[in-house]
Scaffold this active site. Structure first.
Site, PDB file in Angstrom:
ATOM      1  N   GLU A  64      27.696  36.028  23.304  1.00  0.00           N
ATOM      2  CA  GLU A  64      28.148  36.943  24.291  1.00  0.00           C
ATOM      3  C   GLU A  64      29.258  37.807  23.719  1.00  0.00           C
ATOM      4  OE1 GLU A  64      26.766  37.530  27.650  1.00  0.00           O
ATOM      5  OE2 GLU A  64      25.342  36.092  27.404  1.00  0.00           O
ATOM      6  N   THR A 108      19.369  40.152  19.872  1.00  0.00           N
ATOM      7  CA  THR A 108      19.986  40.124  18.666  1.00  0.00           C
ATOM      8  C   THR A 108      18.843  39.935  17.153  1.00  0.00           C
ATOM      9  OG1 THR A 108      21.690  38.970  19.468  1.00  0.00           O
ATOM     10  CG2 THR A 108      21.321  38.600  17.198  1.00  0.00           C
ATOM     11  N   GLN A 121      42.424  15.181  19.260  1.00  0.00           N
ATOM     12  CA  GLN A 121      43.614  14.639  18.646  1.00  0.00           C
ATOM     13  C   GLN A 121      43.811  13.391  19.577  1.00  0.00           C
ATOM     14  OE1 GLN A 121      44.071  15.451  15.693  1.00  0.00           O
ATOM     15  NE2 GLN A 121      46.057  14.584  15.344  1.00  0.00           N
TER      16      GLN A 121
HETATM   17  C1  LIG Z   1      23.161  29.662  20.278  1.00  0.00           C
HETATM   18  C2  LIG Z   1      23.239  31.036  20.329  1.00  0.00           C
HETATM   19  C3  LIG Z   1      22.363  31.532  21.352  1.00  0.00           C
HETATM   20  C4  LIG Z   1      22.084  32.886  21.332  1.00  0.00           C
HETATM   21  N1  LIG Z   1      21.549  33.473  22.414  1.00  0.00           N
HETATM   22  C5  LIG Z   1      21.139  34.841  22.156  1.00  0.00           C
HETATM   23  C6  LIG Z   1      20.050  35.157  23.183  1.00  0.00           C
HETATM   24  O1  LIG Z   1      19.528  34.559  23.885  1.00  0.00           O
HETATM   25  N2  LIG Z   1      19.772  36.683  22.996  1.00  0.00           N
HETATM   26  C7  LIG Z   1      20.421  37.431  22.057  1.00  0.00           C
HETATM   27  O2  LIG Z   1      20.248  38.689  22.027  1.00  0.00           O
HETATM   28  N3  LIG Z   1      21.181  36.831  21.109  1.00  0.00           N
HETATM   29  C8  LIG Z   1      21.451  35.430  21.394  1.00  0.00           C
HETATM   30  N4  LIG Z   1      22.654  35.049  20.424  1.00  0.00           N
HETATM   31  C9  LIG Z   1      23.320  35.898  19.375  1.00  0.00           C
HETATM   32  C10 LIG Z   1      24.608  36.075  19.494  1.00  0.00           C
HETATM   33  O3  LIG Z   1      24.902  37.187  20.720  1.00  0.00           O
HETATM   34  C11 LIG Z   1      25.172  36.532  18.265  1.00  0.00           C
HETATM   35  O4  LIG Z   1      25.546  35.623  17.426  1.00  0.00           O
HETATM   36  C12 LIG Z   1      26.701  37.203  18.381  1.00  0.00           C
HETATM   37  O5  LIG Z   1      26.654  38.510  19.256  1.00  0.00           O
HETATM   38  C13 LIG Z   1      27.355  37.394  16.867  1.00  0.00           C
HETATM   39  O6  LIG Z   1      26.341  38.074  16.184  1.00  0.00           O
HETATM   40  P1  LIG Z   1      26.293  37.329  14.655  1.00  0.00           P
HETATM   41  O7  LIG Z   1      26.148  35.964  14.731  1.00  0.00           O
HETATM   42  O8  LIG Z   1      25.114  38.175  14.086  1.00  0.00           O
HETATM   43  O9  LIG Z   1      27.452  37.595  13.897  1.00  0.00           O
HETATM   44  P2  LIG Z   1      28.008  38.894  12.829  1.00  0.00           P
HETATM   45  O10 LIG Z   1      27.755  40.038  14.027  1.00  0.00           O
HETATM   46  O11 LIG Z   1      27.310  38.912  11.566  1.00  0.00           O
HETATM   47  O12 LIG Z   1      29.622  38.489  12.962  1.00  0.00           O
HETATM   48  C14 LIG Z   1      30.242  37.906  11.812  1.00  0.00           C
HETATM   49  C15 LIG Z   1      31.568  37.662  11.702  1.00  0.00           C
HETATM   50  O13 LIG Z   1      32.032  39.105  11.688  1.00  0.00           O
HETATM   51  C16 LIG Z   1      32.934  39.594  12.733  1.00  0.00           C
HETATM   52  N5  LIG Z   1      32.722  40.839  12.927  1.00  0.00           N
HETATM   53  C17 LIG Z   1      31.591  41.626  13.118  1.00  0.00           C
HETATM   54  N6  LIG Z   1      31.883  42.902  13.045  1.00  0.00           N
HETATM   55  C18 LIG Z   1      33.173  43.139  13.251  1.00  0.00           C
HETATM   56  C19 LIG Z   1      34.067  44.178  13.617  1.00  0.00           C
HETATM   57  N7  LIG Z   1      33.553  45.360  13.660  1.00  0.00           N
HETATM   58  N8  LIG Z   1      35.546  44.042  13.416  1.00  0.00           N
HETATM   59  C20 LIG Z   1      35.768  42.610  13.373  1.00  0.00           C
HETATM   60  N9  LIG Z   1      35.155  41.551  13.166  1.00  0.00           N
HETATM   61  C21 LIG Z   1      33.719  41.646  13.093  1.00  0.00           C
HETATM   62  C22 LIG Z   1      32.387  38.558  13.729  1.00  0.00           C
HETATM   63  O14 LIG Z   1      33.504  38.790  14.879  1.00  0.00           O
HETATM   64  C23 LIG Z   1      31.917  37.374  13.352  1.00  0.00           C
HETATM   65  O15 LIG Z   1      33.499  36.718  13.113  1.00  0.00           O
HETATM   66  C24 LIG Z   1      22.644  33.718  20.335  1.00  0.00           C
HETATM   67  C25 LIG Z   1      23.495  32.960  19.313  1.00  0.00           C
HETATM   68  C26 LIG Z   1      23.628  31.841  19.281  1.00  0.00           C
HETATM   69  C27 LIG Z   1      24.496  31.151  17.965  1.00  0.00           C
END
Ligand SMILES: Cc1cc2nc3c(=O)[nH]c(=O)nc-3n(C[C@H](O)[C@H](O)[C@H](O)COP(=O)(O)OP(=O)(O)OC[C@H]3O[C@@H](n4cnc5c(N)ncnc54)[C@H](O)[C@@H]3O)c2cc1C
Length: 386
Positions: free
Chosen positions: A366, A125, A339
């Site tokens: 994930e 990510t 709740q």
């Molecule tokens: C605590 C934590 C640990 C993590 N660990 C790792 C790790 O070890 N390695 C790693 O690589 N990543 C890791 N991640 C990253 C994680 O996999 C991402 O946060 C996740 O994939 C979502 O990406 P984003 O947070 O950038 O959200 P975004 O992709 O920006 O999404 C924001 C919102 O938009 C929605 N959205 C986006 N695209 C669409 C679409 N096409 N249609 C409808 N809705 C959409 C999403 O569902 C979400 O509600 C971690 C994240 C957290 C918070």
């Protein structure tokens, strides 16, 4: 269909459950308050998990792992997740993507990870590429026998104490259906490699003590021998394991939901208002009925999906259904547990507010719920759309 667990599976569940109760749960409150797991506690859990035979239970026997089938892995995940991720993460499940190691990589990375001598982190990510992983901008350019990596990652779990990172970087581009796509390669980058900096990320409300990090690559040079799998074939290496991981997240959600349920049930029986146990009022007891029903459905879906994975017949959409449903059930169950506890459900003296906070991440990492719906609906529609 046979829904009966084998005797070995029953014994495994019992053994993991008592390990969690004895070795992990007593530390949960303290770790949550401190937002940290001391290196001594981490080493203690790792050592006890190795001694108990649980360490690397997800890895095949031929490389020294537990060799559990996916159904048994899901059962272990369900039990482990009765405690915060901050603690059960030290009963390590090395990234199964490491099975793509070859030549010296096997002795330098794969085997030490299975034996508990090294730990990995999975760095995909980026600030501009979350759900849309294909949008990653980190680039690796070939220079002689080396690749030079530039870019950044964020939200990378455990990068602060991992010995190496599995880093995904763009190595080429190509056209697919008129759209530009990135060809991506996975690299094994050791901690301390010049040009790679690791910095603690922002605090997270879920699983305090479980930290994410930002990685920065500034002309970070790694030899071509550190390519994991084939050059330009990073997605092929990653995707198979990512899909399996979703089923394991579903199992984690079932375990957390069951813990919330158990606490709420006991509270509903003990807490008296208007002279009676609050569980005697339908406003509370029907919530319990719905919670139990939803958990049962999530558990059956998850275990059935894990079983299908063992048969080699699970699709991406089915893995998505398990992750989507179980994480959303957990969200509802954790909220209803708060709740039922009333004000006490929000106080940090008990585990319910912790479970509620911890539950929130499961609909995001994930693959978010929206992305799971995308995967499921695409699979349903693909045969019909031209
Ligand atoms: C605590 C934590 C640990 C993590 N660990 C790792 C790790 O070890 N390695 C790693 O690589 N990543 C890791 N991640 C990253 C994680 O996999 C991402 O946060 C996740 O994939 C979502 O990406 P984003 O947070 O950038 O959200 P975004 O992709 O920006 O999404 C924001 C919102 O938009 C929605 N959205 C986006 N695209 C669409 C679409 N096409 N249609 C409808 N809705 C959409 C999403 O569902 C979400 O509600 C971690 C994240 C957290 C918070």
């Amino acid at each position: 269909m046979n829904f009966q667990l084998t005797q070995e599976q029953e014994m495994l569940v019992e053994a993991v459950r008592s390990f969690v109760t004895r070795e992990l749960l007593p530390h949960e409150e303290e770790v949550d308050r401190a937002d940290a797991v001391s290196p001594e506690l981490a080493a203690q859990i790792r050592g006890k998990a190795i001694a108990a035979g649980f360490y690397a239970f997800n890895m095949p026997e031929e490389v020294g792992g537990g060799g559990l089938d996916y159904l048994s892995q899901a059962l272990v995940e369900r039990e482990l997740s009765r405690v915060s991720w901050a603690l059960h993460v030290f009963v390590a499940r090395p990234s199964k993507i490491l099975m793509a190691c070859k030549d010296r990589q096997i002795d330098d990375y794969l085997i030490p990870c299975v034996q508990g001598e090294k730990t990995d982190c999975f760095a995909l990510t980026e600030p501009g590429a979350g759900s849309d992983a294909n949008a990653i901008k980190t680039r690796a350019v070939r220079e002689g026998d080396d690749f030079v990596i530039n870019g950044s990652k964020h939200f990378i779990s455990h990068a602060g104490h991992a010995d190496f990172a599995i880093v995904f970087a763009v190595t080429d581009t190509y056209e697919h259906n008129g759209r530009k796509r990135n060809a991506v390669t996975a690299f094994l980058v050791d901690r301390g490699t010049p040009g790679m900096t690791v910095r603690r990320g922002p605090k997270c409300v879920s699983n305090r003590g479980y930290h994410t990090y930002e990685l920065f690559f500034d002309d970070c040079r790694v030899p071509a021998s550190k390519v994991l799998g084939e050059v330009d074939k990073g997605w092929e290496v990653a995707n198979a394991w990512l899909t399996a991981g979703r089923v394991m997240v579903a199992a984690n959600c079932v375990g957390q939901a069951q813990r919330a349920m158990d606490l709420a049930l006991q509270w509903a029986a003990d807490r008296k208002q208007f002279g009676q146990a609050i569980g005697s009022y339908q406003g509370v007891s029907f919530k319990l009925a719905d919670m139990a029903t939803q958990i049962r459905a999530a558990e059956l879906l998850t275990l059935h999906t894990a079983w299908k994975m063992d048969q080699g017949s699970m699709s991406d959409g089915e893995a998505g259904m398990a992750k989507l449903f179980a994480s959303e059930v957990l969200g509802k169950v954790a909220d209803e547990a708060v709740q039922i506890f009333g004000g006490m459900g929000l106080m940090d003296e008990g585990p319910v507010e912790r479970i509620w906070r911890n539950a929130r991440i499961e609909r995001i990492w994930e693959g978010t719920s929206e992305i799971q719906r995308h995967i499921i609906s695409r699979e349903l529609l693909r045969p019909l759309l031209r």
